[in-house]
Structure formats: structure tokens, C-alpha cells
Design a protein around this motif. Structure first.
Motif, PDB file in Angstrom:
ATOM      1  N   PRO A 113       0.809  -1.222   0.000  1.00 14.81           N
ATOM      2  CA  PRO A 113       0.000   0.000   0.000  1.00 14.81           C
ATOM      3  C   PRO A 113       0.847   1.280   0.000  1.00 14.81           C
ATOM      4  O   PRO A 113       0.352   2.352  -0.284  1.00 14.81           O
ATOM      5  CB  PRO A 113      -0.818  -0.109   1.282  1.00 14.81           C
ATOM      6  N   ARG A 114       2.141   1.172   0.379  1.00 11.07           N
ATOM      7  CA  ARG A 114       2.953   2.387   0.486  1.00 11.07           C
ATOM      8  C   ARG A 114       3.822   2.634  -0.747  1.00 11.07           C
ATOM      9  O   ARG A 114       4.634   3.530  -0.770  1.00 11.07           O
ATOM     10  CB  ARG A 114       3.813   2.313   1.734  1.00 11.07           C
ATOM     11  N   GLN A 115       3.686   1.781  -1.754  1.00  8.72           N
ATOM     12  CA  GLN A 115       4.436   2.016  -2.988  1.00  8.72           C
ATOM     13  C   GLN A 115       3.467   2.470  -4.072  1.00  8.72           C
ATOM     14  O   GLN A 115       2.371   1.920  -4.179  1.00  8.72           O
ATOM     15  CB  GLN A 115       5.096   0.717  -3.451  1.00  8.72           C
ATOM     16  N   ASN A 116       3.875   3.439  -4.866  1.00  9.74           N
ATOM     17  CA  ASN A 116       3.002   3.789  -5.983  1.00  9.74           C
ATOM     18  C   ASN A 116       3.237   2.817  -7.134  1.00  9.74           C
ATOM     19  O   ASN A 116       4.131   1.962  -7.077  1.00  9.74           O
ATOM     20  CB  ASN A 116       3.161   5.256  -6.399  1.00  9.74           C
ATOM     21  N   VAL A 117       2.398   2.939  -8.154  1.00 10.44           N
ATOM     22  CA  VAL A 117       2.421   1.945  -9.225  1.00 10.44           C
ATOM     23  C   VAL A 117       3.790   1.899  -9.912  1.00 10.44           C
ATOM     24  O   VAL A 117       4.311   0.829 -10.223  1.00 10.44           O
ATOM     25  CB  VAL A 117       1.304   2.253 -10.242  1.00 10.44           C
ATOM     26  N   GLU A 118       4.399   3.064 -10.087  1.00 12.20           N
ATOM     27  CA  GLU A 118       5.684   3.104 -10.758  1.00 12.20           C
ATOM     28  C   GLU A 118       6.708   2.279  -9.986  1.00 12.20           C
ATOM     29  O   GLU A 118       7.422   1.452 -10.546  1.00 12.20           O
ATOM     30  CB  GLU A 118       6.161   4.558 -10.876  1.00 12.20           C
ATOM     31  N   SER A 119       6.738   2.485  -8.681  1.00  8.95           N
ATOM     32  CA  SER A 119       7.742   1.776  -7.902  1.00  8.95           C
ATOM     33  C   SER A 119       7.413   0.283  -7.789  1.00  8.95           C
ATOM     34  O   SER A 119       8.306  -0.562  -7.761  1.00  8.95           O
ATOM     35  CB  SER A 119       7.897   2.477  -6.551  1.00  8.95           C
ATOM     36  N   LEU A 120       6.102  -0.038  -7.762  1.00 12.35           N
ATOM     37  CA  LEU A 120       5.699  -1.451  -7.733  1.00 12.35           C
ATOM     38  C   LEU A 120       6.188  -2.181  -8.985  1.00 12.35           C
ATOM     39  O   LEU A 120       6.656  -3.317  -8.909  1.00 12.35           O
ATOM     40  CB  LEU A 120       4.176  -1.566  -7.667  1.00 12.35           C
ATOM     41  N   LEU A 121       6.059  -1.506 -10.122  1.00 14.38           N
ATOM     42  CA  LEU A 121       6.410  -2.170 -11.377  1.00 14.38           C
ATOM     43  C   LEU A 121       7.919  -2.134 -11.636  1.00 14.38           C
ATOM     44  O   LEU A 121       8.460  -2.994 -12.335  1.00 14.38           O
ATOM     45  CB  LEU A 121       5.669  -1.512 -12.551  1.00 14.38           C
ATOM     46  N   ALA A 122       8.600  -1.142 -11.052  1.00 18.23           N
ATOM     47  CA  ALA A 122      10.051  -1.041 -11.275  1.00 18.23           C
ATOM     48  C   ALA A 122      10.802  -2.067 -10.432  1.00 18.23           C
ATOM     49  O   ALA A 122      11.893  -2.508 -10.800  1.00 18.23           O
ATOM     50  CB  ALA A 122      10.530   0.366 -10.952  1.00 18.23           C
ATOM     51  N   GLU A 123      10.195  -2.455  -9.300  1.00 19.98           N
ATOM     52  CA  GLU A 123      10.918  -3.317  -8.364  1.00 19.98           C
ATOM     53  C   GLU A 123      11.411  -4.630  -8.976  1.00 19.98           C
ATOM     54  O   GLU A 123      12.590  -4.957  -8.843  1.00 19.98           O
ATOM     55  CB  GLU A 123      10.052  -3.572  -7.131  1.00 19.98           C
ATOM     56  N   PRO A 124      10.543  -5.394  -9.651  1.00 17.15           N
ATOM     57  CA  PRO A 124      11.065  -6.642 -10.231  1.00 17.15           C
ATOM     58  C   PRO A 124      12.163  -6.391 -11.257  1.00 17.15           C
ATOM     59  O   PRO A 124      13.130  -7.157 -11.337  1.00 17.15           O
ATOM     60  CB  PRO A 124       9.835  -7.288 -10.875  1.00 17.15           C
ATOM     61  N   LEU A 125      12.039  -5.301 -12.037  1.00 11.92           N
ATOM     62  CA  LEU A 125      13.047  -5.013 -13.058  1.00 11.92           C
ATOM     63  C   LEU A 125      14.390  -4.703 -12.404  1.00 11.92           C
ATOM     64  O   LEU A 125      15.438  -5.188 -12.823  1.00 11.92           O
ATOM     65  CB  LEU A 125      12.592  -3.834 -13.923  1.00 11.92           C
ATOM     66  N   LYS A 140       9.797   1.044 -20.188  1.00 12.93           N
ATOM     67  CA  LYS A 140       9.271  -0.313 -20.051  1.00 12.93           C
ATOM     68  C   LYS A 140       7.953  -0.291 -19.260  1.00 12.93           C
ATOM     69  O   LYS A 140       6.980  -0.950 -19.624  1.00 12.93           O
ATOM     70  CB  LYS A 140      10.327  -1.154 -19.315  1.00 12.93           C
ATOM     71  N   ILE A 141       7.925   0.491 -18.169  1.00 16.63           N
ATOM     72  CA  ILE A 141       6.735   0.552 -17.330  1.00 16.63           C
ATOM     73  C   ILE A 141       5.554   1.140 -18.098  1.00 16.63           C
ATOM     74  O   ILE A 141       4.423   0.669 -18.005  1.00 16.63           O
ATOM     75  CB  ILE A 141       7.015   1.387 -16.065  1.00 16.63           C
ATOM     76  N   ARG A 142       5.834   2.167 -18.894  1.00 18.16           N
ATOM     77  CA  ARG A 142       4.779   2.752 -19.713  1.00 18.16           C
ATOM     78  C   ARG A 142       4.198   1.699 -20.659  1.00 18.16           C
ATOM     79  O   ARG A 142       2.994   1.587 -20.830  1.00 18.16           O
ATOM     80  CB  ARG A 142       5.337   3.924 -20.509  1.00 18.16           C
ATOM     81  N   GLY A 143       5.093   0.913 -21.250  1.00 20.60           N
ATOM     82  CA  GLY A 143       4.652  -0.162 -22.143  1.00 20.60           C
ATOM     83  C   GLY A 143       3.794  -1.180 -21.406  1.00 20.60           C
ATOM     84  O   GLY A 143       2.787  -1.665 -21.928  1.00 20.60           O
ATOM     85  N   LEU A 144       4.181  -1.498 -20.153  1.00 19.31           N
ATOM     86  CA  LEU A 144       3.443  -2.475 -19.359  1.00 19.31           C
ATOM     87  C   LEU A 144       2.032  -1.977 -19.059  1.00 19.31           C
ATOM     88  O   LEU A 144       1.056  -2.710 -19.200  1.00 19.31           O
ATOM     89  CB  LEU A 144       4.163  -2.729 -18.026  1.00 19.31           C
ATOM     90  N   LEU A 145       1.927  -0.712 -18.642  1.00 18.34           N
ATOM     91  CA  LEU A 145       0.615  -0.148 -18.330  1.00 18.34           C
ATOM     92  C   LEU A 145      -0.266  -0.191 -19.565  1.00 18.34           C
ATOM     93  O   LEU A 145      -1.452  -0.503 -19.499  1.00 18.34           O
ATOM     94  CB  LEU A 145       0.759   1.297 -17.851  1.00 18.34           C
ATOM     95  N   ASP A 146       0.339   0.113 -20.703  1.00 14.69           N
ATOM     96  CA  ASP A 146      -0.392   0.086 -21.944  1.00 14.69           C
ATOM     97  C   ASP A 146      -0.904  -1.324 -22.227  1.00 14.69           C
ATOM     98  O   ASP A 146      -2.047  -1.517 -22.635  1.00 14.69           O
ATOM     99  CB  ASP A 146       0.562   0.543 -23.056  1.00 14.69           C
ATOM    100  N   ALA A 147      -0.038  -2.299 -21.968  1.00 21.29           N
ATOM    101  CA  ALA A 147      -0.399  -3.693 -22.253  1.00 21.29           C
ATOM    102  C   ALA A 147      -1.582  -4.150 -21.405  1.00 21.29           C
ATOM    103  O   ALA A 147      -2.393  -4.951 -21.861  1.00 21.29           O
ATOM    104  CB  ALA A 147       0.803  -4.598 -22.012  1.00 21.29           C
ATOM    105  N   VAL A 148      -1.690  -3.681 -20.175  1.00 21.11           N
ATOM    106  CA  VAL A 148      -2.800  -4.134 -19.326  1.00 21.11           C
ATOM    107  C   VAL A 148      -3.957  -3.140 -19.322  1.00 21.11           C
ATOM    108  O   VAL A 148      -4.906  -3.299 -18.561  1.00 21.11           O
ATOM    109  CB  VAL A 148      -2.345  -4.410 -17.871  1.00 21.11           C
ATOM    110  N   GLY A 149      -3.868  -2.108 -20.171  1.00 24.78           N
ATOM    111  CA  GLY A 149      -5.001  -1.208 -20.325  1.00 24.78           C
ATOM    112  C   GLY A 149      -5.199  -0.224 -19.192  1.00 24.78           C
ATOM    113  O   GLY A 149      -6.321   0.056 -18.798  1.00 24.78           O
TER     114      GLY A 149
END
Lengths: 378, 351
Positions: A113-125, A140-149
Motif C-alpha cells: 500500500p505504500r508504494q506507488n504503481v511506478e515503484s511497484l512495477l520497477a521493483e522486479p526489473l 518499459k513501465i509505460r509499455g506495461l501499463l499500456d499492455a494491461v489497459g
């Protein structure tokens, strides 16, 4: 990859996960085991979807987690692309996890809950040193968001600001960030509203096509599994009772448990509801700490026979190409030689106190002292 | 409203008329959770309230039972149980009615049972309160009740605590408590949502038998269209606090008229459809609803929406209107169905 195309991506052999039941204050005595997964064999072909169904407590989630080594398997092999994941240690295991990812059931609980979406998605990378620096990761993150709509405005937001369906999309984006080969989805839509479920299911199918993903979808909802899977495995009390191509399974289920399960699913059509066959099962799931002898389903089975069922463990055998079933009487049931008894009769014959367990803890005393054994009704 | 009970008995058991529930919090805009809901349930009739989370179906049931807190909640309209008005009735009056004449089965069987009290004590409490039984009579009766709802070995179960029972058995125990005084009205709020399908089938079968055997009026609240298809005589579909479509279950599933109902049916994967049958989801989520005063709450997600769905254009809020025999509809641009090319009214006249 040098592996021939015929080799499945994932092969699980004799996988067992037993959880010890501990007792005592000073000394941990192990007084028994909950056999959550008890000898499962399965194989998943590249690019296909394997659906795993069963009731709560049958071990389907534990199986999924054991494949990823999120719980330690007690015995057995998990061959992922030829490598035994079950015996990997530390760094090689971490490397291997890059290729297998998971989508969890509770979309809010599985996002920090304390991470924003950018940091959530950057962590595995970042953790796997992928994405090529800050700039590359942002792209890459922008592409991911696009992929999941999801809109790119989502980047600065926190999980609580999203609806359930959007949260699940974030979870899916995180799982595909590392471009895995295998995606394990544990109840991906059960926490979502009906109108949103379809969106997420369509997204999963679309991603599979685009990224050539292999799925293991774990769900209790048979309609969802049928919709998305190529091959379906049905679990009961820690072992597979039937496995078949999705359409064949739904057209003609061979195992008595599968038949009962399918007849219990409500269909949103009153005409079908009124005409179809209903098989009610007696009682609840027996305790996995003290499973019934012989065929584990015999305490609730409407087709139970006096011989073999109580004392002989059925093996998973191939009845027709691709159709595996573990029932002594599968042929006779299919051909209509044997007829089912009603739930009342089964309950009367078996004595009805086949104790239920769910996910919740039971008194360990009862587990050990075998209260689960059928008691004759007086 | 012109809801006519479909049951054989003359007067309906429960009549809900223009029920509205508003939650107010200091410093915040009031939320209208239920907004002018009207329906009636006759004896041995099963009525379904269907909708997604947040559509107000559970609040409706709590308002009927008088279980909403007093503070910050405004309930208006009328709820009549066998002709007696319940809205504004005194607490003591409601206490005598609840349990005896109307009863409720809740969604989560573990949290609606007291974990520190034996099942037996919880079941007999109702009997002691409403049926003036002695303790020993009540104990015998309680064992009978548990037996009736299919709990094996009832006398042993009476001495056990809720955590010792499985989910299905807890739900059965709750149903036994609800039935203890043979109520005229039973409200089941998502009674099977927390249960596995095989147990769900057992519980639904039990409810079905009850309605037939005792003539109880049953209000079934659920989000599962499959449950509705098998159990309910008449169905009210709710969206954002209002009923948007009412129909007999055969009619509703064969010819949904509201685009929301149609969308729900198209977005559920079906067990009898093949692999890869495409699902047509509804756009967005229930969060996108607009207030009814501004137009149809479903308009932002609706494929049939046109300009006059908004109050600004048409000059009036979308009304719930007569739409063929036994049907009501709140929509200006409903779905058309090929078998009845000139609309449902013509189809109704032909019958």
C-alpha cells in the motif's frame, strides 16, 4: 533453447507438500502431517493453459506455490524447462524465478500500500537488473501499463486509489514485467465483480497470445477454468483425480467427483437449471491430516462399490488419449452400468461424521485421535 | 408501484414501497445507498435481488429487518410485513418480530455466530425468547432443527463451538436458527458466497425444500446469476441503489431488456459454453456510476446510451416503467430481441 518442442515447459513429478502439526510448549513434537499435496504428476505444454480446479482445502494453491518454491516441497520434482526447481538453491533459484511469475488472488493484499504503481512495477526489473537504467525502466513501465489497459496517469497513484479490477491489472503488469515463460494465476478473478471478471479474463487471453505465455490457472470456479484452459486437472484432497482436455472433460466427466462438481455449478439459464442432472454430495471434505483409506473420495462418492473403493488406492490411469482418471470403476460409470446413490443413502452407509475441515485450524487432538474416521450411526 | 405478488396467496407477506436509505457523515456529502426500491413477496415465493457489490442490495435487506444503526442513517418509505408497518416501529416491537416472524441468514457464517458460545445455546436462545419453551424442550427442539437442515449427529454438535464446524455446517446452523420459529419471511443475504460449489448446491437444495414445505416467503440476495436462475421465481436487478429491471426468471434470462442485465449475462463464463467462446465485458466498473438525478446511472458504461439518457437532455429522471406482463424496466433504449421484433409488449399480447 535447445529443448525439442515436444518437451513440456513444466513437468511436475510426485510432488508432495506435507505440513507438520506441532504440539507441545517446550519441545516441538510433530504429531502428524497435513498432506496438502500428496503425489501430484502433471505436465504443461508450452503456450497452453492448464486449469486446476477443486474445492477449498484440496491443495490447489499449495501446489501452485510449491512449483514456485514459495513453500518447500516435501518430496518430488518440479522440472521447469529441464531444470529441477525443487533442488535449486539461492542464486540459481532467484534467476529461475525471473522466468516464472505469479498473480495472486487478493489484488489489494498483494500490492504494497505504500508504494506507488511506478515503484511497484520497477521493483522486479531492478531486482533482476533488467530494463537498462532509469530511462529504460520508465519506458518499459509505460509499455506495461499500456499492455494491461491502464492510463499512464496511474504511475503516481497508490493501490488504494484503484478499483478491484484495476488492481488486478497492476498485479498482472508486475507479473509480466520480467517477460516470464510461465505465469501462475491463483484465483485471478474470484475477488472481482462479475462485470469486471470478464475484462480480466479477456486481458489474460490477449496477453497469452501476444507474449506466448504458458499459464497455470488455479480457480474454484469451473466456468472460469473451462473458459480459459486447454487442459483441466481436478484435485481432491491433495491429489489429481482427473485430467483431460477442457472440452472433453466438460462434455463427459469420468470421475464421480468431477461429475458432482459440475452438476453443482449453477448455470445462469433457468431452462438448463431445470432439466440437468443434479448430484448432491454427502457431507464435507474430510481432513487432509487423516485422509480416508483407499480412494479418498469414497466417503462421499455416490458410486461407491463394496469392493476396492475402501481399501485400494486408485492410480491415475489413461482411459482415452489425454484423459487421465483415478477411479476403479470409471469405465462402468461411463457406460452407465453403475448407478449413483442419493446423498442420503451415502450418508447413511458411511455414517455421517466424516469431519469437515476447511482452511481453518482444527483442534490438533481431534486430528491425531482420528475423530475423522467415519462413525457408524446408531 | 404496481408490483403484484406472483404467489398463490392473496396478500403479499412483505411489501416494500419506495424504500430509501441515506448515510450521512459530518462534513461529507450524504450517500444514498438505496433509492426508491419497491417490491413485494408472496407466501412460498422466492424473489431475487441481484447486483454487484455496492448496488445497495444488502442495505435493502438490513433496512427491512430494521438492523441499520440509528445514527447517521435516514430510512424513508414503507416496509410492511403482513400489513404491519416496520419503518418507525419501536425497538421492542421489532425484537418480537425478528426471529419469530422474519429471519435472516447472513453471508459470512463464521462472523455471524458468537465464537465463544456453544451452537446449542445460540440455537435455543431463539426458542427460549420467542416460543416460551423450557430449557429441556428447547434442547430437544434444537436437535430436531439441526437434523432438519441436515447436520449429522445433532446432539453432539449442539455442544460444540462454531470453529469446530465446517463452513457448510455453520451456514446450516444459521439457517436452523432462522427457521426455529417458522418465520413468514426469510431473507438470505449471499448465503452461499463463502461456500464451495458442492456445499452451495446442498444449501440451495435445502432452501428450495424449505420454501416448498413451509410456504415461507424468501428474499434471496446474491450476485450470482446462476443461483438466481435455479432458485428465484421473480428477479429484481439493482444498480446503484435502484431497481432497474424486474422480470420473471425465464423472461429475464431469455430476454434481458436492460443493457446492464444483458451485459452481466454476456460477461459470465458459462459451464456449457465451449473453450474460447468470447466474453463481452461491460466497460468500466461500478465506480463509474453517475447519480440518478443526473441521468441513468449506468449510462457511462452503456453501449446503448444516447443523449436523452441524461436528465439534462430529457428533462426527467429515467422512470421504472411497465414493460409487458410481469416486467418492469428502467431504460430508454432497451435491448431488442429478434423473437419479439416489435418489442416485449407485442410478445406479451401474443401470449
Amino acid at each position: 533453447m535447445t529443448t525439442p518442442a515436444a518437451e513440456p515447459l513444466l513437468r511436475v513429478q510426485g510432488l508432495k507438500v506435507h505440513f507438520p502439526i506441532k504440539k507441545g510448549v517446550f519441545f516441538d513434537r510433530t504429531v502428524g502431517h497435513v498432506r496438502a499435496v500428496d503425489g501430484v504428476d502433471l505436465a504443461i505444454e508450452r503456450g497452453s493453459t492448464y486449469g486446476l480446479v477443486g474445492e477449498s482445502g484440496c491443495g490447489k494453491s499449495t501446489l501452485g506455490r510449491a512449483i514456485l518454491r514459495l513453500v518447500e516441497p516435501t518430496a518430488g520434482e518440479v522440472l521447469f524447462d529441464g531444470t529441477d526447481v525443487a533442488s535449486l538453491e539461492r542464486e540459481p533459484l532467484r534467476q529461475m524465478r525471473q522466468r516464472m511469475q505469479m498473480v495472486f488472488q487478493d489484488p489489494l493484499g498483494s500490492l504494497d500500500p505504500r508504494q506507488n504503481v511506478e515503484s511497484l512495477l520497477a521493483e522486479p526489473l531492478r531486482a533482476h537488473g533488467l530494463g537498462g537504467g532509469t530511462k529504460g525502466i520508465a519506458d518499459k513501465i509505460r509499455g506495461l501499463l499500456d499492455a494491461v489497459g491502464l492510463p499512464s496517469a496511474a504511475l503516481r497513484r497508490y493501490p488504494h486509489e484503484f478499483s478491484g479490477g484495476q488492481r488486478q491489472r497492476i498485479g498482472i503488469a508486475r507479473a509480466i514485467a520480467l517477460e516470464p515463460d510461465l505465469l501462475i494465476a491463483d484465483e485471478p478473478v474470484s475477488a472481482l465483480d462479475v462485470s469486471v471478471q470478464a475484462q480480466v479474463l479477456n486481458l489474460l487471453e490477449e496477453l497469452q497470445e501476444r507474449l506466448q505465455l504458458t499459464y497455470l490457472v488455479i480457480a474454484h470456479d469451473l466456468a472460469v477454468v473451462r473458459h480459459i484452459s486447454d487442459v483441466v486437472g481436478v484435485m481432491y484432497l491433495g491429489s489429481l483425480v482427473e485430467q483431460a482436455p477442457a472440452d472433453a472433460l466438460y462434455e463427459q466427466p469420468l470421475h464421480p467427483y468431477t461429475r458432482a462438481l459440475m452438476s453443482a455449478v449453477p448455470v445462469p439459464d433457468p431452462v438448463v437449471e431445470e432439466t440437468r442432472e443434479r448430484i448432491l454430495l454427502a457431507g464435507d471434505l474430510p481432513s487432509p491430516a487423516n485422509p480416508p483409506s483407499g480412494c479418498r473420495f469414497h466417503t462421499r462418492c455416490p458410486w461407491r462399490q463394496e469392493t476396492r473403493c475402501d481399501d485400494e488406492v486408485p492410480v491415475l490411469r489413461e482411459l482415452a488419449p489425454g484423459r487421465l482418471v483415478s477411479c476403479h470403476w470409471a469405465e462402468e460409470i461411463r457406460d452407465g452400468v453403475l448407478h449413483p446413490k442419493s446423498a442420503e443413502e451415502v450418508a447413511a452407509v458411511m455414517g455421517v461424521s466424516v469431519r469437515a475441515t476447511g482452511a481453518e485450524a482444527q483442534e490438533t487432538d481431534a486430528l491425531v485421535q482420528g475423530v475423522d474416521q467415519p462413525v457408524e450411526r446408531t | 408501484m404496481s408490483s403484484v405478488p406472483g404467489g398463490p396467496a392473496g396478500a403479499p407477506v412483505l411489501e416494500v414501497d419506495d424504500l430509501a436509505v441515506t448515510f450521512a457523515r459530518r462534513g461529507e456529502q450524504a450517500t444514498r445507498a438505496v433509492d426508491g426500491v419497491s417490491f413485494a413477496v408472496g407466501a412460498s415465493e422466492t424473489v431475487g435481488l441481484v447486483g454487484e457489490s455496492g448496488c445497495g442490495k444488502s442495505v435493502t435487506s438490513l433496512a427491512i429487518m430494521g438492523l441499520l444503526p440509528r445514527r447517521g442513517v435516514t430510512v424513508s418509505g414503507s416496509v410492511r410485513l403482513e400489513g404491519q408497518e416496520l419503518i418507525g416501529a419501536s425497538d421492542s416491537r421489532l425484537r418480537t418480530l425478528r426471529g419469530a416472524h422474519m429471519a435472516m441468514v447472513f453471508q459470512d457464517p463464521l462472523s455471524s455466530l458468537n465464537p465463544t458460545v456453544q451452537i446449542g445455546t445460540q440455537v435455543t436462545e431463539v426458542l427460549l425468547e420467542h416460543r416460551d419453551m423450557s430449557k429441556s424442550e428447547a434442547a430437544t427442539e434444537a436437535a430436531d432443527l439441526l437434523d432438519r437442515v441436515g447436520i449429522p449427529d445433532p446432539s453432539r454438535r449442539l455442544k460444540e463451538y462454531p470453529h469446530q464446524l465446517s463452513g457448510g455446517m455453520r451456514q446450516r446452523a444459521l439457517i436452523a436458527m432462522a427457521l426455529a420459529c417458522s418465520p413468514r419471511l426469510l431473507i438470505a443475504d449471499e448465503p452461499t458466497t463463502a461456500l464451495d460449489v458442492t456445499i452451495q448446491a446442498q444449501i440451495l437444495e435445502l432452501l428450495r425444500e424449505l420454501v416448498v414445505d413451509t410456504g415461507t416467503a424468501l428474499v434471496m440476495i446474491t450476485h450470482d446469476l446462476g443461483v438466481v436462475a435455479g432458485l428465484c421465481d421473480r428477479v429484481h436487478v439493482m444498480y446503484s441503489g435502484k431497481i432497474i429491471e424486474t422480470a420473471d426468471r425465464h423472461e429475464l434470462f431469455a430476454r434481458p431488456r436492460q443493457p446492464y442485465t444483458g451485459g452481466l449475462l454476456a460477461s459470465v463464463p458459462r459451464l456449457d459454453a465451449g473453450r474460447g467462446t468470447p466474453l463481452t465485458p461491460i466497460r468500466g466498473s461500478a465506480r463509474d456510476a453517475i447519480p440518478w438525478a443526473e441521468g441513468c446511472a449506468f449510462a457511462p458504461r452503456c453501449d446503448n446510451a444516447q443523449d436523452d439518457c441524461l436528465t439534462e437532455v430529457s428533462g426527467s429522471v429515467v422512470p421504472l416503467e411497465y414493460d409487458g406482463p410481469g416486467r418492469e424496466l428502467r431504460c430508454r433504449h432497451p435491448l431488442e430481441h429478434p423473437p419479439a421484433p416489435s418489442g416485449a409488449t407485442a410478445a406479451g399480447a401474443a401470449r
